[in-house]
Structure formats: C-alpha cells, structure tokens
Design a protein around this motif. Sequence first.
Motif, PDB file in Angstrom:
ATOM      1  N   GLN A  29      -2.808 -68.529  -9.148  1.00 42.43           N
ATOM      2  CA  GLN A  29      -4.265 -68.447  -9.277  1.00 42.43           C
ATOM      3  C   GLN A  29      -4.689 -67.090  -9.846  1.00 42.43           C
ATOM      4  O   GLN A  29      -5.589 -67.012 -10.695  1.00 42.43           O
ATOM      5  CB  GLN A  29      -4.925 -68.666  -7.906  1.00 42.43           C
ATOM      6  N   ARG A  30      -4.035 -66.026  -9.395  1.00 45.21           N
ATOM      7  CA  ARG A  30      -4.358 -64.690  -9.919  1.00 45.21           C
ATOM      8  C   ARG A  30      -3.991 -64.580 -11.388  1.00 45.21           C
ATOM      9  O   ARG A  30      -4.744 -64.022 -12.200  1.00 45.21           O
ATOM     10  CB  ARG A  30      -3.601 -63.619  -9.114  1.00 45.21           C
ATOM     11  N   GLU A  53      -5.978 -63.717 -14.926  1.00 40.59           N
ATOM     12  CA  GLU A  53      -5.473 -62.716 -15.871  1.00 40.59           C
ATOM     13  C   GLU A  53      -5.512 -63.238 -17.302  1.00 40.59           C
ATOM     14  O   GLU A  53      -6.070 -62.588 -18.205  1.00 40.59           O
ATOM     15  CB  GLU A  53      -4.038 -62.331 -15.481  1.00 40.59           C
ATOM     16  N   ILE A  54      -4.936 -64.417 -17.537  1.00 35.20           N
ATOM     17  CA  ILE A  54      -4.833 -64.893 -18.920  1.00 35.20           C
ATOM     18  C   ILE A  54      -6.194 -65.343 -19.463  1.00 35.20           C
ATOM     19  O   ILE A  54      -6.449 -65.220 -20.666  1.00 35.20           O
ATOM     20  CB  ILE A  54      -3.786 -66.023 -19.057  1.00 35.20           C
ATOM     21  N   PHE A  65      -6.065 -57.679 -13.027  1.00 35.65           N
ATOM     22  CA  PHE A  65      -5.829 -58.738 -14.009  1.00 35.65           C
ATOM     23  C   PHE A  65      -5.382 -58.171 -15.355  1.00 35.65           C
ATOM     24  O   PHE A  65      -5.634 -58.761 -16.408  1.00 35.65           O
ATOM     25  CB  PHE A  65      -7.099 -59.583 -14.176  1.00 35.65           C
ATOM     26  N   ALA A  66      -4.705 -57.030 -15.336  1.00 35.26           N
ATOM     27  CA  ALA A  66      -4.169 -56.444 -16.568  1.00 35.26           C
ATOM     28  C   ALA A  66      -3.061 -57.351 -17.096  1.00 35.26           C
ATOM     29  O   ALA A  66      -2.173 -57.789 -16.341  1.00 35.26           O
ATOM     30  CB  ALA A  66      -3.635 -55.046 -16.297  1.00 35.26           C
ATOM     31  N   LEU A  67      -3.100 -57.648 -18.389  1.00 33.32           N
ATOM     32  CA  LEU A  67      -2.180 -58.617 -18.975  1.00 33.32           C
ATOM     33  C   LEU A  67      -0.728 -58.188 -18.783  1.00 33.32           C
ATOM     34  O   LEU A  67      -0.342 -57.066 -19.139  1.00 33.32           O
ATOM     35  CB  LEU A  67      -2.480 -58.789 -20.470  1.00 33.32           C
ATOM     36  N   VAL A 113       1.289 -56.704 -16.964  1.00 36.50           N
ATOM     37  CA  VAL A 113       1.685 -55.638 -16.025  1.00 36.50           C
ATOM     38  C   VAL A 113       1.180 -55.895 -14.603  1.00 36.50           C
ATOM     39  O   VAL A 113       1.646 -55.246 -13.663  1.00 36.50           O
ATOM     40  CB  VAL A 113       1.187 -54.257 -16.509  1.00 36.50           C
ATOM     41  N   SER A 114       0.247 -56.815 -14.438  1.00 30.91           N
ATOM     42  CA  SER A 114      -0.279 -57.079 -13.100  1.00 30.91           C
ATOM     43  C   SER A 114       0.488 -58.183 -12.373  1.00 30.91           C
ATOM     44  O   SER A 114       0.143 -58.536 -11.237  1.00 30.91           O
ATOM     45  CB  SER A 114      -1.759 -57.478 -13.192  1.00 30.91           C
ATOM     46  N   ARG A 115       1.537 -58.705 -12.964  1.00 33.21           N
ATOM     47  CA  ARG A 115       2.274 -59.804 -12.345  1.00 33.21           C
ATOM     48  C   ARG A 115       2.863 -59.386 -10.993  1.00 33.21           C
ATOM     49  O   ARG A 115       3.465 -58.330 -10.868  1.00 33.21           O
ATOM     50  CB  ARG A 115       3.390 -60.274 -13.269  1.00 33.21           C
ATOM     51  N   GLY A 116       2.675 -60.248 -10.012  1.00 34.96           N
ATOM     52  CA  GLY A 116       3.212 -59.980  -8.685  1.00 34.96           C
ATOM     53  C   GLY A 116       2.429 -58.965  -7.888  1.00 34.96           C
ATOM     54  O   GLY A 116       2.876 -58.540  -6.822  1.00 34.96           O
TER      55      GLY A 116
END
Length: 529
Positions: free
Chosen positions: A66-67, A71-72, A116-118, A120-123
Amino acid sequence: MSRSKFVSLFKSSPLYDFLIPFQRAPNQWVARYIIIVFAIIVRCAVGLGPYSGQNTPPMFGDFEAQRHWMEITTQLPIREWYFYDLQYWGLDYPPLTAFHSWLLGKIGSLTDVSWFALDVSRGLETDDLKSYMRITALLSELFIYIPAVLMYTRWMGRYYNKASPIDQTIIAAAILYQPSLIIIDHGHFQYNSVMLGLSLFAIVNLLENNYVLCSVFFVLALGFKQMALYYAPIFFFYLLSVCIFPFSKMNLLRLVSVGVSVLFTFVLMFLPFVYKGGFGQIIQILIRVFPFDRGIFEDKVANFWCATNVIIKYRQIFTQDQLKKLSLLLTLAGIAPASITIFIKPSKNLFTWCLASCSLAFYLFSFQVHEKSILLPLMPITLLLNEVDPDVISMVCWIANIALFSMWPLLKRDQLSLQYFVLGILSNWLMGNLSWIRMYLRRAKIPVLARELATPVLPHNLFWRFVIISSYTLASCLHILDYFFEPPKQLPHLWVISNVILSFGCFMLFWCWTNYKIIQKATFKVKAN
C-alpha cells in the motif's frame, strides 16, 4: 413485527446495556456517537500492533504494498503506474485504488516527502509513517464504511423490521464490531472498508429505488477492488429484472439510465489513463487486475480447491486452462440459485440473502482466492443481523467466528495473535454470546446477577446445534495443538490444513443453509417493496 420482539433478541447483550439508556429521542444521537467513538478506539488499539510484512525483507507485505503504491502514483506519470517494476509490488488493483493511493500519498508528502521517495523508500518502517498509514485506514473507514452501515440499518428499521432508532443503533454496533474486517484493515493492513462501504452505499440506494446512484456506487466499488465482482451477479440480475419485468410495462428509460451510468462511471475512471497513455493502458490494467496466470491458489485458503487438494492434486492432474474452466463451471453452479431467484423475484428482503450466497460461492469455488476474501461474503452475512429471527442471528454469529478462525494462519504469521483472541472475545461478549457463562457461574455458587438469556447463542435446530458446538470444539482443539505442539516433520502444514478443512466444511454448510433460506423466503409472500 413488534419493536419489543426485535429488542428482545439482544436484550442480554452488553451492547443493549450500554445503549438502552439513550433510547429517549433527544438522546439517541449520543448512542450513535458512542458506537462510532468506541469503534475508533478499538481500531486504534489494533493499529498499535504489528502489520503484514513487518521487518521481513525483501518483499515485506501488504503494508509495504500500500505504501509503495502511494510512492509510484505520486512520483511517476500516470502512464507508468501499471507498468513500473512489476517484480516488486506492482499496482494490481483497479484505477480507483490508484487514485486513492495518489491522494493519500500527496497528503502524506506534505508531512514527510521521504515516506514516498521513489525506490529509496522501499521497506521504510518509521513510527511516523506507520502512524500516518494507520490514520489513512481509519479515516477511509470512518468516511465511507461506517456511514453506509448506519444508513443501511436505518432503512431496515424504518421499512423492514420496524426497529426503533435505538435498536437500529444496537444492530449497527454489532455490525461495526465484527472482528475480521477490523483486524485485516487495521492490523494486517488494507483498505477493504472502502470497497465494502461503496458496495453498501450501492445496496442502500437500491433499497431506496435510486437505481442510477446504485449503479454508480457499485461501479466505484469495482473500480476500487475487483473482488467486488463477488456481488456483481446479484446487482446485475436485480437491476435487469426491475427494468424489463413485466414485459408489457418494460421500463426502457430505467434500463438505459442504468446502462449509461455504468458506462459513464467506467469511462471516467479509465479516461485519465487513456488520455495520457493510449488504449493500451486499459489492456495492461486488465492484465494486472485479473492475474489468471498465478494459478488456482497461492496459499492455503478455506475454499473448495485447497480443502479437496488434500485428496486430489489438481495441479498434477489438470492444466492451468482446464482448472480455469473447472473453476468457472463450479462458480457458475454455485451462484446460480441466488442469481436465478433474485432475477425471478427481485424482492428487497431477498437481496442481502442472495448477496451472501453469491459472494460465498465465489469464495468457495472461484479462481485465485485469498484468505482475506472471506470479508466479501462476511459483509452481507453480518447485515443479516437485521433479521428478526433468533436462529438467523445465532447462525450469523457462528459463521463470523469461523471466518475469523479461518484467517488464523495468516494472522499468526503477522504476529497478531493477541489481537485475534481479544477481538474474538470482545465481539462475542458485546453481542451477548458469552451470557451462557452466567448459568455455570451460578451452578458453581459464584454470585452473579440472574438474567434472562435472550441473546440467541445456538439455533433451535438440533442439527445446527451439533454442527456449531462441534466446530467450536474442534477449532479450540486446533488452537491448543497449535500452541503446545509442533506438527509432525513429515506433515509440517498439518495444523494449517486442518484449519482449512474445518473452515471449508463450515462455509459449505452455511452456503447450503443460505440457499435453503432463500428458497424458503422466495416461496412465501414477502414484503418486497
């Protein structure tokens, strides 16, 4: 039907005790706010716990999905939303979910753009982000699902069961405190309440004969989550029936207005994608939304395919295409009784029953079902609490408990065991389903207030009493085994498979019961309109 008879079904419940002091007309608005505030408190308490995929790289879980969609949708042009990095958490819900994610992502970015930085915000799992995400789930339910529940119970009280306003509030509270939706949306983490709320708004407008608005709301539900298709046959056949029957007075204007509203709503949802990326966007969205290539099931779910796969290894016997066809045939057979009935007899008091039967058939027999999909049949099932029938209420309470139990393996993985047991006990206590304990306390010479046992814990039918007591006993035994013993090494999934088989058996029996009740009601003169 008398109002007193309706109240008596919940007379022994704490919900009745809490809310009945506000039965005077000037105070009834207080009762509604009390149940809403308490519902928010319960959901906030669940939200303090873990969520799907917490601290489990590389894919994490539904929280990260969901996050990531926020982001995308906020960082990429709309033409790339359904194409970007499909090996991670590619967007695979319809356009309204994408717009919902975009809106929440934009609002969240006003607080912290790093959420929600493309790429780099993963996880990302900061406390601030978790709080924001929890609030979005809470507000989504507060603005869509909760008002829809209140509107539905108000209509039923006025035009069907003749319940007083305070009785309507008690029933609404019983529906809102159903634990499965709470623990999935605010524990595991999803936005199912949006799709369910939009579907419920469609039901309310159908009951009010606002067929155009009904069509718009249902298309919006489909546009949020494709699983709303579980309800589609009943909406379709009811609306078609009221438009074309009787043939001598066919309402062509109504038929055209419903068709145009459906088409127009779909066009509005897909238009931004077509405008920015061409018609190929529609094909890509449909491919993402209906992933038939994933197989008939991914995990162990309490439906026909997973339960019988213990004996028949379907994926070794049939090809993928054959399984699709088998699933389609079984699903069509499963939804046929409810669909045919609502088409021939489009009665409003049959509508919720048919929704329950049809959506449960989809859960039991269709392709690619997830554990959380039980929330779809559970919504119309819990609406049946509006029936002035103690046997119906006891059956609804039973299947709601089984639905929660069926998701135990998923919730255990999410480390939501505490929330599972507390919510299960809380909901049954509020409904009065634990009032039978007083009898045993008095027998043990423990002083408790004597009280009439009005809330129906078990139905009158001896067969269903045996089924319900047996299922509760077996479920309790499975929990004890799961807690104290590891499954045998040669059967590492024994407890999970046992859960699947037990839950499936209960769901199948309940589906048969709903079809029996539909036929029974359809053969009697009922107040339809």
